[in-house]
Enzyme design. Structure first.
Site, short mmCIF file in Angstrom:
data_model
loop_
_atom_site.label_atom_id
_atom_site.label_comp_id
_atom_site.label_asym_id
_atom_site.label_seq_id
_atom_site.Cartn_x
_atom_site.Cartn_y
_atom_site.Cartn_z
N ARG A 125 16.40 17.42 -13.39
CA ARG A 125 17.24 17.42 -12.21
C ARG A 125 18.61 16.80 -12.46
O ARG A 125 19.57 17.09 -11.77
CB ARG A 125 16.54 16.69 -11.07
CG ARG A 125 15.37 17.45 -10.47
CD ARG A 125 14.64 16.65 -9.42
NE ARG A 125 14.01 15.46 -9.98
CZ ARG A 125 13.29 14.60 -9.28
NH1 ARG A 125 13.14 14.77 -7.97
NH2 ARG A 125 12.74 13.55 -9.86
N HIS A 131 -7.76 17.78 -19.09
CA HIS A 131 -6.91 16.78 -18.44
C HIS A 131 -7.22 15.38 -18.96
O HIS A 131 -7.58 14.47 -18.21
CB HIS A 131 -7.07 16.82 -16.92
CG HIS A 131 -5.78 16.54 -16.21
ND1 HIS A 131 -5.34 17.25 -15.12
CD2 HIS A 131 -4.83 15.61 -16.44
CE1 HIS A 131 -4.17 16.78 -14.71
NE2 HIS A 131 -3.84 15.78 -15.50
#
Length: 316
Positions: A170, A277
């Site tokens: 970002r 995971h």
């Protein structure tokens, strides 16, 4: 009136060292089931003062908060990501939220490097066929999301003598210059990367970010590694990209549905490496994360600032 706060821990597999600390200061409710349903969790919510939330797959939303009641005054997650939480609703009710930032970063970065090595080896081809193996040394590496985990991945890659490190996030990172990483557009990263790591959080902007169009822009020799959240990837698009040679291989620590169903086509693809995971699956990391989550709840119950608060934008 209770003399001690009442805290709901939504799964019994929280590290014992953390549960012991919590029980020193609070009365604790824990579901007995190995896989508690949402209905079971909701039935245990009424009257609790604090929540220790353990499931990133179950939404912590208005329904949960209403079930708890107006006396609820502290919530903490046993994880870093907050994509399972309706943060705006918590803000409206002025309930502090804690999480465990930075603690799992090293363990997750280690898994990322392991997946890169495993997926890059070309082991699914005959040993005499080296045309599909792209060397890590000298490779251009792309990283989507250049926060704590992305930066640690970049640091570990230095030991492999990679070529360029590109990143897209970002904003421009202040640490990028030290790591010799170059900020690029998303398209530049997709087209230029030999190895691409997904390290960004799951948000409205990143859901489905890696779709057919994204994979279509990548090199046919590229290796895709996801250590973030499964929903960032259009799974069918990834499967097709691996089957038809749009990209070379993938290393996945996370998928859309977890645990992955036995019938998932990902299990049958020889150029896909998966682990269930395991990014935070070290005893030290899990202990530290659980302890921080408990410390957050205890601080919130006392009206103190949490050690690791999630600082969200103010409600407008």
């Amino acid at each position: 009136m209770r003399s001690r706060p009442l805290v709901l821990v939504t799964h019994h597999q929280v590290q014992p060292i953390a549960l012991d600390l919590l029980r020193q200061h609070c009365d604790v409710i824990i579901p007995e089931s190995d896989f508690p349903t949402r209905t079971q969790i909701l039935s245990l919510c009424p009257g609790v003062d604090g929540l220790l939330w353990t499931s990133y797959k179950m939404k912590l939303d208005r329904e949960v908060l209403d079930a708890c009641g107006t006396q609820l005054r502290a919530i903490s997650l046993t994880m870093n990501g907050v994509d399972c939480v309706d943060v705006l609703e918590l803000n409206k009710r002025k309930i502090p939220l804690g999480h465990t930032p930075t603690i799992p970063n090293g363990a997750v970065a280690d898994v990322a490097i392991g997946l890169m090595i495993a997926a890059s080896s070309g082991f699914w081809h005959p040993p005499t066929d080296c045309t599909h193996a792209f060397p890590i040394q000298g490779a251009t590496v792309g990283i989507v999301g250049f926060g704590g985990i992305g930066q640690l991945v970049a640091k570990r890659l230095k030991g492999f003598d990679v070529g360029e490190i590109l990143y897209h996030s970002r904003s421009v990172s202040e640490q990028a210059k030290e790591l010799k990483a170059q900020f690029v557009t998303k398209d530049e990263l997709l087209r230029g990367s030999d190895y691409l790591f997904v390290c960004c959080p799951l948000t409205c902007e990143t859901v489905g970010m890696f779709d057919r169009a994204a994979f279509g822009k990548m090199k046919s020799s590229a290796v895709f590694i996801n250590i973030a959240r499964g929903a960032i990837v259009d799974e069918m698009a990834l499967i097709d990209a691996l089957k038809n040679g749009t990209i070379r291989a993938a290393g996945l620590d996370t998928v859309t549905t977890e645990p992955a169903p036995p019938e998932s086509e990902l299990f049958r693809l020889p150029n896909c490496v998966m682990v269930p995971h395991l990014g935070t699956a070290t005893n030290r990391t899990r202990d530290e994360m659980a302890l921080r989550a408990v410390e957050n709840v205890l601080a919130g119950l006392r009206g103190n600032l949490m050690p690791s608060p999630f600082l969200s934008p103010p409600v407008v």
